[in-house]
Design an enzyme around this catalytic site. Structure first.
Site, PDB file in Angstrom:
ATOM      1  N   TYR A  29     -43.141 132.707  28.809  1.00  0.00           N
ATOM      2  CA  TYR A  29     -43.251 132.281  27.421  1.00  0.00           C
ATOM      3  C   TYR A  29     -43.669 130.825  27.327  1.00  0.00           C
ATOM      4  O   TYR A  29     -43.236 129.985  28.117  1.00  0.00           O
ATOM      5  CB  TYR A  29     -41.903 132.396  26.708  1.00  0.00           C
ATOM      6  CG  TYR A  29     -41.502 133.799  26.398  1.00  0.00           C
ATOM      7  CD1 TYR A  29     -42.253 134.581  25.529  1.00  0.00           C
ATOM      8  CD2 TYR A  29     -40.368 134.350  26.964  1.00  0.00           C
ATOM      9  CE1 TYR A  29     -41.875 135.872  25.236  1.00  0.00           C
ATOM     10  CE2 TYR A  29     -39.977 135.647  26.678  1.00  0.00           C
ATOM     11  CZ  TYR A  29     -40.734 136.403  25.806  1.00  0.00           C
ATOM     12  OH  TYR A  29     -40.347 137.677  25.514  1.00  0.00           O
ATOM     13  N   ARG A  54     -52.050 132.862  18.256  1.00  0.00           N
ATOM     14  CA  ARG A  54     -51.485 132.996  19.594  1.00  0.00           C
ATOM     15  C   ARG A  54     -51.518 134.472  19.957  1.00  0.00           C
ATOM     16  O   ARG A  54     -51.685 135.339  19.094  1.00  0.00           O
ATOM     17  CB  ARG A  54     -50.053 132.477  19.659  1.00  0.00           C
ATOM     18  CG  ARG A  54     -49.061 133.337  18.910  1.00  0.00           C
ATOM     19  CD  ARG A  54     -47.642 132.800  19.022  1.00  0.00           C
ATOM     20  NE  ARG A  54     -47.085 133.010  20.346  1.00  0.00           N
ATOM     21  CZ  ARG A  54     -46.297 134.051  20.678  1.00  0.00           C
ATOM     22  NH1 ARG A  54     -45.999 134.979  19.794  1.00  0.00           N
ATOM     23  NH2 ARG A  54     -45.794 134.169  21.899  1.00  0.00           N
ATOM     24  N   ASN A 112     -49.485 137.688  21.858  1.00  0.00           N
ATOM     25  CA  ASN A 112     -48.248 138.198  22.415  1.00  0.00           C
ATOM     26  C   ASN A 112     -48.566 139.569  22.997  1.00  0.00           C
ATOM     27  O   ASN A 112     -49.593 140.157  22.666  1.00  0.00           O
ATOM     28  CB  ASN A 112     -47.171 138.288  21.339  1.00  0.00           C
ATOM     29  CG  ASN A 112     -45.776 138.444  21.943  1.00  0.00           C
ATOM     30  OD1 ASN A 112     -45.575 138.214  23.132  1.00  0.00           O
ATOM     31  ND2 ASN A 112     -44.828 138.850  21.117  1.00  0.00           N
TER      32      ASN A 112
END
Lengths: 358, 193
Positions: free
Chosen positions: A38, A228, A230
């Site tokens: 992460y 972003r 994920n």
């Protein structure tokens, strides 16, 4: 990229969803390096990127019609997948405007928006050719649409959408259209603040990821969206992997073997973008989900090798949180022969322009 | 079990009166009162004693409390009383709750509907660690759960009780424990006594 829709494909039942060669090459592969952890991997959402999937504010692809139909099916079974708290009406109109304007600008063959003015009370006409919709309505008047504005426009877009209200130096999940989620419940999380709804994520809190991300997002500016990636994995190309329907799709996780992993195991990538909304000062959080079987993915040699390296070095807490534990060994066994140990270039692009024929 | 890696899990602190000019309402789940606890509360609230009202819910008749005391029989009765409080709440008012989690969150959500902001509410856990569990599949709640795995009162599925907590629902999330392999249910253990 020209858009040829595949309206018959399905995300449930016989799972006929497949990616064309062009769709594979534009996939937003999420791993720039051989290991994953992460981080606050937020960057400006500009009209460029490592693959074509990044290049438009709101991406539409060959799965558009089928995805909108799958959303309608899910909403019919469970209307609670779309929830909007009462104070969010301004943000609903903000969302409708942002989506209509961008879709019409980027896909003029598919969508058009005609406005007699920009302010509430103006007459607008929206045309969505792939779904066969022509809607005349008054911007700002919910009674002139078949349902509330947020539900109306997000039924015509790919990906999930959340709206975060900003107050008390925090973001509150106060609206959502959530039908293709990676195992989180809108009905449970609606109304939560940023820290609460990320509560179950392991390791990242301790690393301070969410404090930094929240600080960054509170400063998000109008006209300067960010993005972003994920990721997680899903068995079968299933959009609705909600906790609500987990009893239906959970058993699939126990069905993976080394022989069938290539077609069954899918990499599920979310291209998450964040937009400041002009009237409400809320933040729109679209979560655009891309699905690809590892068999399709491995047609890009760099991606097949890298996926193997990432998955074989994944911290066990992350594998557990993402629900991979049960089928990870079979997936690794399927991927292992692809990895010749060659050094891979940093970055997420496919590094080829054409796939080898099957 | 009161501490968790999962940050949606609320943390509770010992109650202390805040010396604001408004009204102070302390609601105590009476049957969780341990010896000496009420004396400690009386000390903690001495500074606002004149503006303090204490509601004792299902407390023994002999229990004493600081401030003006009102006795209520059940948490439902207390909820109703909160929702119908005369003149509503002002921004200097404070609500203090002490008891089990289901008790405190029943009242906190009722107070929210009556117009109190979360920043005006303080909570101190006391008594059993039992939980209210919300089923992610049928959306019904199951009360008084003390085991890691609970049978859903709505759909009868075996639910793994997670630490993820919703303040709006006042409940923990329950997820079917044997969805992937039916019948593969771990041993039930009493972990929230």
């Amino acid at each position: 990229m020209s858009l040829v829709f595949k309206p018959e494909e399905t995300f449930r039942g016989d799972y006929s969803y497949r990616n064309s060669d062009a769709a594979i090459l534009r996939f937003p592969f999420p791993f720039p390096e051989d290991r994953y952890m992460y981080s606050v991997n937020i960057e400006p959402h500009v009209r460029s990127g490592p693959t074509d999937a990044f290049c438009r504010p709101f991406d539409i692809d060959e799965h558009y019609i089928a995805e909108c139909r799958d959303r309608a099916l899910t909403l019919e079974l469970d209307p609670g997948r779309c929830q909007v708290l009462p104070h969010m009406m301004a943000a609903q109109w903000d969302t409708l405007e942002l989506l209509m304007e961008n879709l019409a600008a980027d896909y003029p063959e598919q969508f058009s928006l005609t406005k007699e003015g920009d302010v509430f009370g103006s007459r607008w006409t929206w045309i969505n050719r792939p779904l066969g919709i022509e809607q005349h309505f008054i911007f700002g008047d919910p009674d002139t649409l078949p349902c509330e504005p947020f539900e109306y426009i997000t039924r015509q877009a790919q990906g999930d959408f959340a709206i975060c209200d900003q107050r008390e130096d925090n973001l509150y999940l106060d609206a959502g259209m959530i039908t293709s989620q990676a195992d989180w419940s809108l009905a449970f999380n609606v109304g939560m603040n940023f820290m609460e709804w990320h509560g179950p994520v392991p390791l990242a809190h301790q690393a301070g990821v969410f404090e930094r991300a929240l600080k960054y997002l509170l400063m998000l500016r109008l006209g300067q969206p960010v993005r972003r990636l994920n990721w997680t994995m899903s068995i079968n190309p299933r959009l609705d992997t909600s906790p609500e329907s987990y009893p239906e799709w959970g058993p699939d996780r126990a069905s993976v073997t080394v022989e069938n992993a290539g077609g069954k195991v899918h990499l599920r990538v979310e291209l998450q973008t964040l937009w400041r909304l002009p009237r409400s000062n809320a933040i729109l959080f679209p979560i655009r989900c891309f699905l690809i079987s590892i068999e399709e993915l491995a047609r890009v040699p760099k991606w097949g090798k890298r996926l193997y390296r990432v998955l074989s070095s994944l911290p066990p807490e992350l594998a557990e949180y993402k629900g991979l534990t049960r089928y990870l060994p079979a997936t690794l066994a399927w991927l292992a022969p692809l990895d010749d140990g060659a050094q891979l270039a940093t970055g997420i692009g496919p590094d080829i322009t054409e796939l080898a024929p099957l | 079990m009161m501490q968790s890696q999962i940050v949606s899990r609320p943390r509770y602190r010992d109650l202390a009166a805040e010396d604001t000019a408004g009204a102070h309402l302390l609601i105590v789940e009476g049957d969780t009162l341990a010896a000496g606890q009420m004396a400690a509360l009386a000390t903690a609230f001495a500074v606002v004693a004149e503006r303090l009202q204490t509601w004792l819910v299902s407390a023994p008749a002999t229990a004493l409390a600081p401030g003006r005391v009102r006795r209520l029989h059940t948490v439902e009765e207390a909820r109703t009383a909160l929702e119908h409080i005369e003149d509503g709440f002002g921004i200097a008012d404070r609500l203090y709750l002490q008891g089990t989690e289901p008790f405190m969150w029943s009242l906190a959500t009722a107070a929210g509907r009556a117009g109190l902001s979360p920043t005006q509410i303080r909570m101190q856990h006391a008594g059993s660690l039992k939980r209210r569990v919300w089923c992610t599949h049928c959306h019904q709640t199951t009360e008084n759960v003390t085991t890691n795995i609970a049978t859903c009162a709505g759909c009868a599925r075996a639910l793994l009780v997670r630490d993820h907590f919703s303040r709006r629902l006042g409940a923990f999330m329950g997820v079917m424990v044997d969805a992937e392999v039916p019948g593969e249910v771990p041993q039930r253990e009493e972990v929230f006594r």
